[in-house]
Design an enzyme around this catalytic site. Structure first.
Site, PDB file in Angstrom:
ATOM      1  N   LYS A  79       0.856  -1.224  -0.023  1.00 45.14           N
ATOM      2  CA  LYS A  79      -0.081  -0.102  -0.089  1.00 45.14           C
ATOM      3  C   LYS A  79       1.143   1.059   0.189  1.00 45.14           C
ATOM      4  O   LYS A  79       2.090   1.302   0.648  1.00 45.14           O
ATOM      5  CB  LYS A  79      -0.940  -0.125   1.188  1.00 45.14           C
ATOM      6  CG  LYS A  79      -1.907   0.972   1.346  1.00 45.14           C
ATOM      7  CD  LYS A  79      -2.898   0.990   2.186  1.00 45.14           C
ATOM      8  CE  LYS A  79      -4.005   1.956   2.438  1.00 45.14           C
ATOM      9  NZ  LYS A  79      -4.901   1.743   3.558  1.00 45.14           N
ATOM     10  N   SER A 154      -9.836   2.265   2.600  1.00 48.08           N
ATOM     11  CA  SER A 154      -8.897   2.797   1.656  1.00 48.08           C
ATOM     12  C   SER A 154      -7.690   2.017   1.027  1.00 48.08           C
ATOM     13  O   SER A 154      -7.392   2.279   0.242  1.00 48.08           O
ATOM     14  CB  SER A 154      -8.203   3.800   2.539  1.00 48.08           C
ATOM     15  OG  SER A 154      -7.180   3.192   3.867  1.00 48.08           O
ATOM     16  N   SER A 178     -10.280  -0.312   6.657  1.00 49.45           N
ATOM     17  CA  SER A 178      -9.597  -0.158   5.330  1.00 49.45           C
ATOM     18  C   SER A 178      -8.816  -1.325   5.054  1.00 49.45           C
ATOM     19  O   SER A 178      -8.302  -1.387   3.885  1.00 49.45           O
ATOM     20  CB  SER A 178      -8.420   0.812   5.647  1.00 49.45           C
ATOM     21  OG  SER A 178      -9.113   2.220   5.551  1.00 49.45           O
TER      22      SER A 178
HETATM   23  N1  LIG Z   1      -8.755   4.374   6.823  1.00 50.52           N
HETATM   24  C1  LIG Z   1      -9.967   3.577   7.303  1.00 50.52           C
HETATM   25  O1  LIG Z   1      -9.821   2.679   7.901  1.00 50.52           O
HETATM   26  C2  LIG Z   1     -10.971   3.884   6.720  1.00 50.52           C
HETATM   27  C3  LIG Z   1     -12.125   4.699   7.030  1.00 50.52           C
HETATM   28  N2  LIG Z   1     -13.144   4.118   6.051  1.00 50.52           N
HETATM   29  C4  LIG Z   1     -11.825   6.222   6.943  1.00 50.52           C
HETATM   30  O2  LIG Z   1     -11.963   6.660   5.938  1.00 50.52           O
HETATM   31  O3  LIG Z   1     -11.384   6.605   8.031  1.00 50.52           O
END
Ligand SMILES: NC(=O)C[C@H](N)C(=O)O
Length: 486
Positions: A79, A154, A178
């Site tokens: 990532k 993400s 994410s």
């Molecule tokens: N970063 C994550 O784990 C995703 C979460 N959807 C966020 O936007 O904070």
């Protein structure tokens, strides 16, 4: 069957019998990328020259040494918020469009010790803020099961590249879901380890008290291999505790006789689609058939988790992202004539809308006069949520529920409404707030043909039982064998 559709064990066997070479594996990876990447768009940077050179060196070792790394010769994607020395690392943000790190993250060093081969860097929502990859500053990755759908986020690039067979496996990061949500949306296996299990040194920080790096793979067994290679204490990360790393592979016994499962009623209630509910009930039947028992329980404070998460994560983000000022890292705006204007212009041009929204929210929540009402209250709620989990784990081995309330949605469907986007994380966020480990494994398909994920949550540092349960379920079902027709 393509080489990259096989398991680590199968590939290692063929490597050691000299039926294939490491170069074959690297070739297979870049060939697949050349075939499907214009559709999937999972990669932000490729590492082809280095990867091929490394493959040649490993091929020379084959048959000539006594010891091989745990991930010897296997092609991995990383990532893009995990720093890789000399290999462009943007965290999906235009503000880091020209950033070539001067060191490797601890997990990247561990991958090198394990002798895997880094194929490239994977797309993500900017600074990991998002659930669809549409917040990337560069491109929107597509879901390999249907290119009109999002891969989740993400770590959307990490999940899509594995589902598309471009790499054997990948690393993602999980702050509020994410790793698990994109794994569910793309029909692959994703684990968020216990907070502290894997070093965060070299992970570009979003919300430091929640961020955790973890593996995305096609099977539970491969997932255990990858976690084994990246886990452990690191003196460079002050939140990494010196606790023993067990042998995860030996946990994959297939035996869950007597396993006590808790199913929170909040995880099958309002907001969760009927097909998701049914898939979890069907999964519980499978687990019962293998000798486990389950009871309905309650996580009474989970309804406050989303609000607490967006306050805490945004507050931490507002502090963490202060370093991107056009001086220390990345891009600097040319459109300014004073220092203050340069800061403003760099940040205005460099950050996308979602990142700006969270910095403003976080700065507001931390400001004097509001701190007690928002940040402090959210911290208190976090403690209550953690206690909810501890109460359940006093009598149960694992908690089971869905990973996400629905299957993947279409590109563009939720971009205009940040709140609807946030609701995607409702079932994954409480786990980050509590700091416990959780996995998503494929458990069926929705009416739209898109994959569904089953979430299995464990006690602190008890990834072994999470894997044991996930592996038993996987071996009793065939969902993980389905492949997208790209
Ligand atoms: N970063 C994550 O784990 C995703 C979460 N959807 C966020 O936007 O904070």
């Amino acid at each position: 069957m393509s080489l990259l559709e096989q398991s680590i064990k199968q590939l290692h066997k063929q490597l050691h019998q000299k039926e294939i070479s490491v170069t074959d594996l690297v070739d297979a990876s870049y060939k697949r990328i050349s075939e499907v990447e214009d559709k999937v768009q999972a990669f932000l940077a490729l590492n082809e020259e280095q990867a091929r050179q490394q493959a040649r060196l490993l091929d020379e070792k084959l048959g000539n040494v006594d010891e091989y790394g745990l991930l010897f010769g296997l092609p991995i994607g990383v990532k893009d918020n995990i720093v890789t020395k000399g290999l462009r690392t943007t965290a999906g943000s235009k503000i880091l469009a020209n950033f070539d790190p001067i060191y490797d993250a601890t997990v990247v060093q561990k991958l090198q010790q394990a002798e895997s081969i880094t194929i490239g860097k994977l797309n993500m929502d900017e600074f990991a803020m998002g659930s669809s990859n549409e917040n990337s500053g560069f491109q929107a990755t597509r879901n390999p099961w249907n290119l009109e759908y999002v891969p989740g986020g993400s770590s959307g690039g990490s999940a899509a590249s594995v589902a598309a067979g471009e790499v054997l496996f990948s690393l993602g990061s999980d702050t509020g879901g994410s790793i698990r949500q994109p794994a569910a949306y793309c029909g692959v296996v994703g684990l968020k380890p216990t907070y502290g299990r894997v070093s965060r040194y070299g992970l570009i920080a979003f919300a430091s008290s929640l961020d955790q790096i973890g593996p995305i793979t096609r099977s539970v067994e491969d997932n255990a291999y990858l976690l084994q290679a990246i886990s452990g204490w690191d003196r460079m990360d002050s939140t990494s505790p010196n606790v023993e790393v067990p042998d995860y592979l030996s946990a994959l016994t297939g035996d869950i006789q007597g396993l006590r499962i808790a199913v929170p009623k909040e995880y099958l209630g309002e907001g969760v689609s009927e097909e998701v509910r049914q898939s979890v009930l069907a999964a519980l039947k499978v687990l019962e058939g293998l000798g486990a028992t389950w009871d309905e329980v309650s996580l009474p404070h989970s309804k406050y988790a989303l609000a607490a998460y967006y306050l805490l994560s945004s507050s931490e983000a507002s502090a963490n992202l202060a370093r991107f000022d056009g001086v220390r890292y990345g891009v600097r705006s040319d459109n300014a004539s004073s220092l203050i204007e340069m800061y403003k212009q760099t940040r205005s041009e460099g950050f996308g809308d979602e990142v700006k929204r969270r910095i403003m929210l976080g700065t507001f929540a931390l400001s004097s006069g509001y701190y007690d009402a928002y940040y402090k209250k959210a911290q208190q709620v976090r403690t209550l949520i953690k206690q909810d989990f501890e109460n359940i784990f006093a009598s149960y081995d694992v908690i089971v529920g869905p990973t996400a309330p629905t299957t993947a949605f279409k590109l563009g469907e939720k971009v205009a409404d940040p709140l609807t986007m946030y609701v995607n994380d409702i079932l994954t966020i409480p786990i980050n707030l509590a700091g416990v480990p959780a996995i998503s494994v494929p458990c069926g398909f929705g009416a739209n043909g898109m994959p569904l994920g089953l979430q299995i949550i464990g006690k602190h540092f008890d990834e072994a039982n999470v894997y044991r349960t996930a592996h038993a379920f996987e071996q009793a079902t065939t969902y993980h064998k389905e492949k997208p027709a790209l």
